[in-house]
Design an enzyme around this catalytic site. Structure first.
Site, PDB file in Angstrom:
ATOM      1  N   SER A  72       2.945  -5.478   9.599  1.00 10.01           N
ATOM      2  CA  SER A  72       2.821  -4.089  10.087  1.00 10.01           C
ATOM      3  C   SER A  72       1.349  -3.695  10.149  1.00 10.01           C
ATOM      4  O   SER A  72       0.637  -3.822   9.157  1.00 10.01           O
ATOM      5  CB  SER A  72       3.540  -3.126   9.141  1.00 10.01           C
ATOM      6  N   ARG A  78       2.422   1.413  -0.168  1.00 10.31           N
ATOM      7  CA  ARG A  78       1.384   0.515   0.368  1.00 10.31           C
ATOM      8  C   ARG A  78      -0.003   0.919  -0.135  1.00 10.31           C
ATOM      9  O   ARG A  78      -0.994   0.891   0.609  1.00 10.31           O
ATOM     10  CB  ARG A  78       1.382   0.502   1.899  1.00 10.31           C
ATOM     11  N   GLU A 134      -2.392   0.022   7.848  1.00 13.14           N
ATOM     12  CA  GLU A 134      -2.019  -0.697   6.623  1.00 13.14           C
ATOM     13  C   GLU A 134      -2.992  -1.880   6.451  1.00 13.14           C
ATOM     14  O   GLU A 134      -3.383  -2.226   5.344  1.00 13.14           O
ATOM     15  CB  GLU A 134      -0.570  -1.202   6.757  1.00 13.14           C
TER      16      GLU A 134
HETATM   17  C1  LIG Z   1       4.155 -11.762   9.022  1.00 11.52           C
HETATM   18  C2  LIG Z   1       3.720 -10.811   7.950  1.00 11.52           C
HETATM   19  C3  LIG Z   1       4.658 -10.044   7.288  1.00 11.52           C
HETATM   20  C4  LIG Z   1       4.279  -9.162   6.278  1.00 11.52           C
HETATM   21  N1  LIG Z   1       5.236  -8.433   5.652  1.00 11.52           N
HETATM   22  C5  LIG Z   1       4.901  -7.583   4.658  1.00 11.52           C
HETATM   23  C6  LIG Z   1       5.900  -6.822   3.979  1.00 11.52           C
HETATM   24  O1  LIG Z   1       7.098  -6.943   4.250  1.00 11.52           O
HETATM   25  N2  LIG Z   1       5.501  -5.970   3.004  1.00 11.52           N
HETATM   26  C7  LIG Z   1       4.196  -5.821   2.657  1.00 11.52           C
HETATM   27  O2  LIG Z   1       3.910  -5.023   1.753  1.00 11.52           O
HETATM   28  N3  LIG Z   1       3.221  -6.536   3.279  1.00 11.52           N
HETATM   29  C8  LIG Z   1       3.539  -7.407   4.263  1.00 11.52           C
HETATM   30  N4  LIG Z   1       2.568  -8.126   4.910  1.00 11.52           N
HETATM   31  C9  LIG Z   1       1.150  -7.939   4.528  1.00 11.52           C
HETATM   32  C10 LIG Z   1       0.630  -8.994   3.516  1.00 11.52           C
HETATM   33  O3  LIG Z   1       1.479 -10.106   3.458  1.00 11.52           O
HETATM   34  C11 LIG Z   1       0.478  -8.406   2.122  1.00 11.52           C
HETATM   35  O4  LIG Z   1      -0.341  -7.277   2.116  1.00 11.52           O
HETATM   36  C12 LIG Z   1      -0.098  -9.446   1.121  1.00 11.52           C
HETATM   37  O5  LIG Z   1      -0.006  -8.969  -0.197  1.00 11.52           O
HETATM   38  C13 LIG Z   1      -1.538  -9.809   1.440  1.00 11.52           C
HETATM   39  O6  LIG Z   1      -1.871 -10.933   0.659  1.00 11.52           O
HETATM   40  P1  LIG Z   1      -3.141 -11.822   0.943  1.00 11.52           P
HETATM   41  O7  LIG Z   1      -3.278 -12.774  -0.199  1.00 11.52           O
HETATM   42  O8  LIG Z   1      -3.058 -12.409   2.283  1.00 11.52           O
HETATM   43  O9  LIG Z   1      -4.306 -10.736   0.835  1.00 11.52           O
HETATM   44  P2  LIG Z   1      -5.521 -10.462   1.833  1.00 11.52           P
HETATM   45  O10 LIG Z   1      -4.974 -10.041   3.154  1.00 11.52           O
HETATM   46  O11 LIG Z   1      -6.479 -11.588   1.817  1.00 11.52           O
HETATM   47  O12 LIG Z   1      -6.190  -9.211   1.106  1.00 11.52           O
HETATM   48  C14 LIG Z   1      -5.492  -7.994   1.035  1.00 11.52           C
HETATM   49  C15 LIG Z   1      -6.204  -7.094   0.024  1.00 11.52           C
HETATM   50  O13 LIG Z   1      -6.063  -7.641  -1.281  1.00 11.52           O
HETATM   51  C16 LIG Z   1      -7.339  -7.800  -1.911  1.00 11.52           C
HETATM   52  N5  LIG Z   1      -7.222  -8.953  -2.789  1.00 11.52           N
HETATM   53  C17 LIG Z   1      -6.667 -10.168  -2.488  1.00 11.52           C
HETATM   54  N6  LIG Z   1      -6.669 -10.953  -3.580  1.00 11.52           N
HETATM   55  C18 LIG Z   1      -7.261 -10.237  -4.584  1.00 11.52           C
HETATM   56  C19 LIG Z   1      -7.566 -10.514  -5.962  1.00 11.52           C
HETATM   57  N7  LIG Z   1      -7.268 -11.676  -6.547  1.00 11.52           N
HETATM   58  N8  LIG Z   1      -8.190  -9.542  -6.679  1.00 11.52           N
HETATM   59  C20 LIG Z   1      -8.506  -8.347  -6.125  1.00 11.52           C
HETATM   60  N9  LIG Z   1      -8.245  -8.033  -4.835  1.00 11.52           N
HETATM   61  C21 LIG Z   1      -7.615  -8.969  -4.080  1.00 11.52           C
HETATM   62  C22 LIG Z   1      -8.304  -7.968  -0.751  1.00 11.52           C
HETATM   63  O14 LIG Z   1      -9.621  -7.613  -1.138  1.00 11.52           O
HETATM   64  C23 LIG Z   1      -7.721  -6.995   0.257  1.00 11.52           C
HETATM   65  O15 LIG Z   1      -8.134  -5.691  -0.072  1.00 11.52           O
HETATM   66  C24 LIG Z   1       2.912  -9.044   5.921  1.00 11.52           C
HETATM   67  C25 LIG Z   1       1.961  -9.828   6.587  1.00 11.52           C
HETATM   68  C26 LIG Z   1       2.360 -10.708   7.582  1.00 11.52           C
HETATM   69  C27 LIG Z   1       1.332 -11.569   8.255  1.00 11.52           C
END
Ligand SMILES: Cc1cc2nc3c(=O)[nH]c(=O)nc-3n(C[C@H](O)[C@H](O)[C@H](O)COP(=O)(O)OP(=O)(O)OC[C@H]3O[C@@H](n4cnc5c(N)ncnc54)[C@H](O)[C@@H]3O)c2cc1C
Length: 345
Positions: free
Chosen positions: A245, A171, A341
Site C-alpha cells: 500500500s 501504521r 505509508e
Molecule cells: C507486496 C507488499 C505487501 C505488503 N503488505 C503489508 C501489509 O499487509 N501490512 C503492512 O503493515 N505492511 C505491508 N507492507 C509493507 C512492508 O512489508 C512493511 O512495512 C515491512 O515491515 C517493511 O520491512 P522492511 O524490512 O522491508 O523495512 P524497510 O522498508 O527497509 O524499512 C521500513 C522502516 O523501518 C525502519 N527499519 C528497518 N529495520 C530497522 C531496524 N532494525 N531498526 C530500526 N529501524 C528499522 C527503516 O528505517 C524504515 O523507516 C507490504 C509491502 C509489500 C512490498
C-alpha cells in the site's frame, strides 16, 4: 569501492537497486552492513553518523528512494529466533531484527505458537515490524508485542522499549513519528499463546472457514489461507516492483463522512467512533479512475488501487511524481489529504 572507517568496512557509492522492492536505481554515498550488536557498537564509536545523515534499511519493502542518498545506509543482518520464556500457556519468543519476518511467522506457526499467523507473508525483516506496527487481516503486531531491544547509534547504549514506549498506532509508532531517532532495533519479542483464539474478523477469511468448527482450525490452516489470499491479491515484488500500500487509509470527521456518503452512497468506510471514520484509500483512488493507469513505467496496479508499481525502469522520482498526481486528484475531488505509508528517502 571500499573504505575503512575505524575498524568498519564501508562501501562507497553503493547501488541500492537490489535492496528495495520497488527495484529503483539509487545510490548511497556510504553503505555499511552490520552482522551483530558488536558491529553496531563499533559503528557508534566512529564519528561517521555524526558527520553524515543516515538511514537504517531493512528489506527495503516500505521505502522509495527518490535520489542519490548523500549519507550512510545501515543494514543489520543479525540472525536467531529463541524461545525466551514459557509460562503456563504463554510463550515469549525473541527474534533477531535481521530475520525475514515471514520466516519468523512460519517458525511460530510450526511450533504451534499463536498470535502472528494473520501477519503471514508480509515482506521485510522482523526489525522493521514495530516501525509501522505492521498489520493485516484484523491483526497488528502490537497485539502480540512484548518488548524490543534497540541500540542508540549516537551513544552506543542499549535500551529496552515496552509497548507503551513504542506509541503504536495505525501504521505508526514512536520510531516512525521521529525519523531522526537514533535507535537501531536489534531484536523484538512477542508474547505468543499455545491456546488459540483465531482472529477471523476479515471477510475473505470468514468465507474460507465458513462451516468449520474451532477444532477443525489450526494456525497452519489460517496462515496458509492468508498466504493464498495475499498471493491472489497483491503483486509479488520479485515479479513487479512495489512496496505494498502506497498510502494509508485516511481518517475523516463524521461531518465530512456524511457529506461524502450522501454523494457517494457506495463509498467504503469504517466507523472508528462517533467523531471519526476511516475511508478506504483504494476506493477513493479507484473512483477517480486511477486503477491500471500508467505513466511511463510508473503505474497503479490493475487489481489494487492502493499499490503503485514499477513496470520496469521507472525512477524513484517518476514514481514519486506519479503518486503526487494521485494525491492532488484525491484532494481536489474529495477534499481528503492522503498520507503516504511508504517512507520517502
Ligand atoms: C507486496 C507488499 C505487501 C505488503 N503488505 C503489508 C501489509 O499487509 N501490512 C503492512 O503493515 N505492511 C505491508 N507492507 C509493507 C512492508 O512489508 C512493511 O512495512 C515491512 O515491515 C517493511 O520491512 P522492511 O524490512 O522491508 O523495512 P524497510 O522498508 O527497509 O524499512 C521500513 C522502516 O523501518 C525502519 N527499519 C528497518 N529495520 C530497522 C531496524 N532494525 N531498526 C530500526 N529501524 C528499522 C527503516 O528505517 C524504515 O523507516 C507490504 C509491502 C509489500 C512490498
Amino acid at each position: 569501492m571500499k573504505a575503512e572507517f575505524g575498524r568498519m568496512e564501508i562501501f562507497e557509492n553503493y547501488s541500492l537497486k537490489s535492496l528495495n522492492t520497488f527495484g529503483v536505481e539509487a545510490r548511497a554515498k556510504y553503505f555499511v552492513q552490520l552482522r551483530n550488536e558488536q558491529d553496531a557498537k563499533e559503528l557508534a564509536k566512529t564519528d561517521l553518523l555524526r558527520k553524515h545523515p543516515y538511514f537504517i534499511l531493512g528489506g527495503g519493502s516500505n521505502v522509495l528512494f527518490r535520489d542519490y542518498f548523500e549519507g550512510v545506509i545501515i543494514q543489520l543482518e543479525n540472525k536467531g529466533i529463541e524461545v525466551a520464556k514459557e509460562k503456563n500457556k504463554g510463550v515469549k519468543v525473541r527474534c533477531a531484527a535481521g530475520e525475514d519476518w515471514h520466516s519468523f511467522v512460519e517458525f511460530c506457526v510450526r511450533n504451534d505458537l499463536g498470535g502472528l499467523e494473520n501477519l503471514s507473508l508480509i515482506p521485510g525483516k522482523a526489525g522493521a515490524a514495530p516501525i509501522q506496527n505492521i498489520g493485516a487481516y484484523g491483526v497488528e503486531q502490537q497485539d502480540a508485542f512484548k518488548e524490543l531491544t534497540a541500540i542508540d547509534l549516537m551513544r552506543g547504549k542499549l535500551r529496552k522499549f515496552k509497548s507503551r514506549d513504542c506509541e503504536f498506532g495505525y501504521r505508526n509508532s514512536y520510531f516512525k513519528k521521529n525519523p531522526r531517532n537514533p535507535y537501531l532495533i536489534l531484536n523484538v519479542s512477542y508474547q505468543l499463546s499455545k491456546e488459540h483464539k483465531y482472529n477471523l474478523s476479515y471477510g475473505a477469511l470468514q468465507e474460507h472457514v465458513a462451516g468449520k468448527k474451532h477444532h477443525d482450525l489450526s494456525l497452519q490452516l489460517i496462515s496458509d489461507l492468508i498466504v493464498d489470499i495475499r498471493k491472489s491479491k497483491l503483486p509479488d515484488p520479485d515479479m513487479l516492483g512495489n512496496a505494498g500500500s502506497f498510502f494509508k487509509n485516511p481518517v475523516i470527521s463524521a461531518e465530512q463522512f456524511r457529506r461524502l456518503k450522501s454523494k457517494y452512497p457506495e463509498m467504503a468506510a469504517y466507523k472508528l467512533n462517533e467523531r471519526q471514520y476511516k475511508i478506504a484509500a483504494g476506493w477513493l483512488i479507484d473512483k477517480l479512475g486511477w486503477k491500471g493507469k500508467r505513466k511511463g513505467d510508473a503505474g497503479v496496479h490493475e487489481k489494487q488501487a492502493l499499490v503503485i508499481v514499477n513496470y520496469g525502469s521507472a525512477s524513484g522520482e517518476e514514481i514519486f511524481n506519479f503518486s503526487e498526481g494521485i494525491r492532488k486528484d484525491v484532494m481536489q475531488h474529495f477534499d481528503i489529504g492522503l498520507e503516504r505509508e511508504v517512507i520517502l528517502i
